[in-house]
Design a protein around this motif. Structure first.
Motif, PDB file in Angstrom:
ATOM      1  N   LYS A  57      21.754  15.465   7.480  1.00  0.00           N
ATOM      2  CA  LYS A  57      20.349  15.261   8.322  1.00  0.00           C
ATOM      3  C   LYS A  57      20.374  13.678   9.320  1.00  0.00           C
ATOM      4  CE  LYS A  57      18.185  18.480   6.520  1.00  0.00           C
ATOM      5  NZ  LYS A  57      16.701  19.194   4.844  1.00  0.00           N
ATOM      6  N   LYS A  95      24.053  13.223  16.400  1.00  0.00           N
ATOM      7  CA  LYS A  95      24.626  14.337  17.059  1.00  0.00           C
ATOM      8  C   LYS A  95      25.552  14.285  17.032  1.00  0.00           C
ATOM      9  CE  LYS A  95      23.757  18.668  20.217  1.00  0.00           C
ATOM     10  NZ  LYS A  95      23.236  19.568  21.091  1.00  0.00           N
ATOM     11  N   SER A 143      26.627  21.395  10.713  1.00  0.00           N
ATOM     12  CA  SER A 143      26.409  20.312   9.165  1.00  0.00           C
ATOM     13  C   SER A 143      26.975  21.766   8.006  1.00  0.00           C
ATOM     14  CB  SER A 143      24.858  20.408   9.321  1.00  0.00           C
ATOM     15  OG  SER A 143      24.147  20.172   7.972  1.00  0.00           O
ATOM     16  N   LEU A 147      29.047  16.303  15.412  1.00  0.00           N
ATOM     17  CA  LEU A 147      29.843  17.152  15.864  1.00  0.00           C
ATOM     18  C   LEU A 147      31.574  16.719  15.876  1.00  0.00           C
ATOM     19  CD1 LEU A 147      28.036  17.978  19.273  1.00  0.00           C
ATOM     20  CD2 LEU A 147      28.712  19.267  16.969  1.00  0.00           C
ATOM     21  N   GLU A 149      28.624  25.811  17.967  1.00  0.00           N
ATOM     22  CA  GLU A 149      27.187  25.241  18.600  1.00  0.00           C
ATOM     23  C   GLU A 149      25.969  24.266  18.627  1.00  0.00           C
ATOM     24  OE1 GLU A 149      27.254  27.585  21.237  1.00  0.00           O
ATOM     25  OE2 GLU A 149      29.079  28.440  20.915  1.00  0.00           O
ATOM     26  N   ASN A 150      25.708  24.209  17.343  1.00  0.00           N
ATOM     27  CA  ASN A 150      24.012  23.260  17.148  1.00  0.00           C
ATOM     28  C   ASN A 150      24.467  22.911  16.263  1.00  0.00           C
ATOM     29  OD1 ASN A 150      23.681  24.749  14.938  1.00  0.00           O
ATOM     30  ND2 ASN A 150      22.976  26.543  16.107  1.00  0.00           N
ATOM     31  N   VAL A 151      23.544  22.038  15.653  1.00  0.00           N
ATOM     32  CA  VAL A 151      23.203  20.466  14.585  1.00  0.00           C
ATOM     33  C   VAL A 151      23.095  21.301  12.586  1.00  0.00           C
ATOM     34  CG1 VAL A 151      22.026  19.108  13.313  1.00  0.00           C
ATOM     35  CG2 VAL A 151      22.796  18.450  16.030  1.00  0.00           C
ATOM     36  N   ALA A 152      22.824  22.573  13.167  1.00  0.00           N
ATOM     37  CA  ALA A 152      22.446  22.987  11.386  1.00  0.00           C
ATOM     38  C   ALA A 152      24.499  23.799  11.231  1.00  0.00           C
ATOM     39  CB  ALA A 152      21.446  24.875  11.836  1.00  0.00           C
ATOM     40  N   GLU A 153      24.600  24.601  12.829  1.00  0.00           N
ATOM     41  CA  GLU A 153      25.824  25.292  12.163  1.00  0.00           C
ATOM     42  C   GLU A 153      26.924  23.948  12.054  1.00  0.00           C
ATOM     43  OE1 GLU A 153      28.581  27.500  15.765  1.00  0.00           O
ATOM     44  OE2 GLU A 153      26.536  28.686  15.596  1.00  0.00           O
TER      45      GLU A 153
END
Length: 301
Positions: free
Chosen positions: A17, A21, A45, A25, A39-43
């Motif tokens: 966290k 970004k 991680s 990635l 697709e995104n930060v949560a994915e």
């Protein structure tokens, strides 16, 4: 398949966290050999954790910079010299996770079961009771860990959910004396729980300072008198982002509040801050306390 324990997974998530970004990635590409698009930060991680064989493997990756691990440890109330090398920080993080003492739940307030701010001593109440075997030094160590973790959580650069800081941790007539030496010398006095609480918060939130206490025996001293306050004196280093700005010494006077489950509250504080230029080349790695027991007894009387 990920070989992480529940504690390691929570700790690794909290470190990820803190990453930008772009770095996150890029790390996903490295870990998955660019086989998985996210697709995104949560994915990103989640994917990194799934493809990580061990916590040590993840911590040792180049993109997990030492400063991220240092920030994570400060947030957990773990004191490390600011010039520690990455391998030392990795070792200490793995020790923390295997000890089970890491704060696993860093979810934003409101998602926790207990959103009520805890007082200093609900946290300490189990071991801090003045019965047979009461050890002031243990109380001092636990109090400092609790206090600085709580206060530092409001520093925006740590990227943590702020914990329940506020006037409830102080006696209504608490006094703060703040002495700062950086080029010139300034002294300020503050009286009352609301003012004292806001002034300390401003140091962390507005001035973005991080206070890292030295909880080793030479950096921490506790003195208990039968009827007066318990005095806790601690030395430590002050940081802003990656820079070490100087050292601090702080003395707390703690008195139990019979109306609040006999919990300890702060009656007075002296905070002395010295910038690098006022130190004259003194080593700031793990500063020692300059107050001795006699100095503390004078404050007690």
């Amino acid at each position: 398949m990920s070989g992480l324990s529940k504690t390691e997974r929570a700790g690794c998530t909290n470190i990820l966290k803190l990453m930008s970004k772009g770095h996150l990635l890029s790390l996903t590409d490295t870990v998955t050999n660019k086989m998985i698009a996210v697709e995104n930060v949560a994915e990103a991680s989640e994917t990194i954790l799934c493809f990580t064989k061990s916590a040590e493997e993840l911590l040792k990756r180049k993109k997990v910079h030492r400063d991220l691990i240092f920030k994570y440890l400060v947030g957990e109330g773990v004191v490390m010299p600011p010039n520690s090398e990455k391998h030392q920080l990795v070792k200490r993080t793995l020790e923390l996770w295997s000890s089970g003492k890491a704060v696993a739940d860093k979810s934003p307030p409101g998602q926790r079961d207990d959103t009520r701010p805890r007082t200093a001593t609900e946290t300490l109440s189990t071991e801090g009771k003045a019965e047979v075997g009461f050890d002031p030094q243990v109380l001092g160590q636990q109090f400092c860990q609790w206090f600085f973790q709580l206060l530092n959580s409001h520093n925006p650069s740590l990227g943590q959910p702020p914990q329940g800081w506020g006037p409830q941790h102080f006696w209504p007539d608490v006094k703060l004396r703040l002495l700062a030496k950086a080029g010139s010398e300034q002294m300020e006095d503050f009286l009352g729980a609301e003012l004292v609480s806001l002034r300390l918060l401003a140091l962390i939130k507005e001035e973005r300072l991080l206070l890292s206490p030295n909880l080793q025996p030479h950096g921490l001293r506790t003195l208990a008198s039968p009827h007066g306050p318990v005095l806790v004196a601690v030395a430590g280093t002050i940081h802003r982002d990656e820079a070490c700005l100087g050292i601090f010494e702080q003395i707390f006077g703690l008195i139990r509040s019979p109306l609040e489950n006999n919990s300890w509250k702060i009656k007075f504080m002296n905070l002395k801050i010295r910038g690098q230029d006022a130190l004259g080349g003194t080593d700031t790695v793990a500063p020692a306390l300059s107050y001795n027991s006699t100095d503390l007894q004078l404050l007690c009387s």
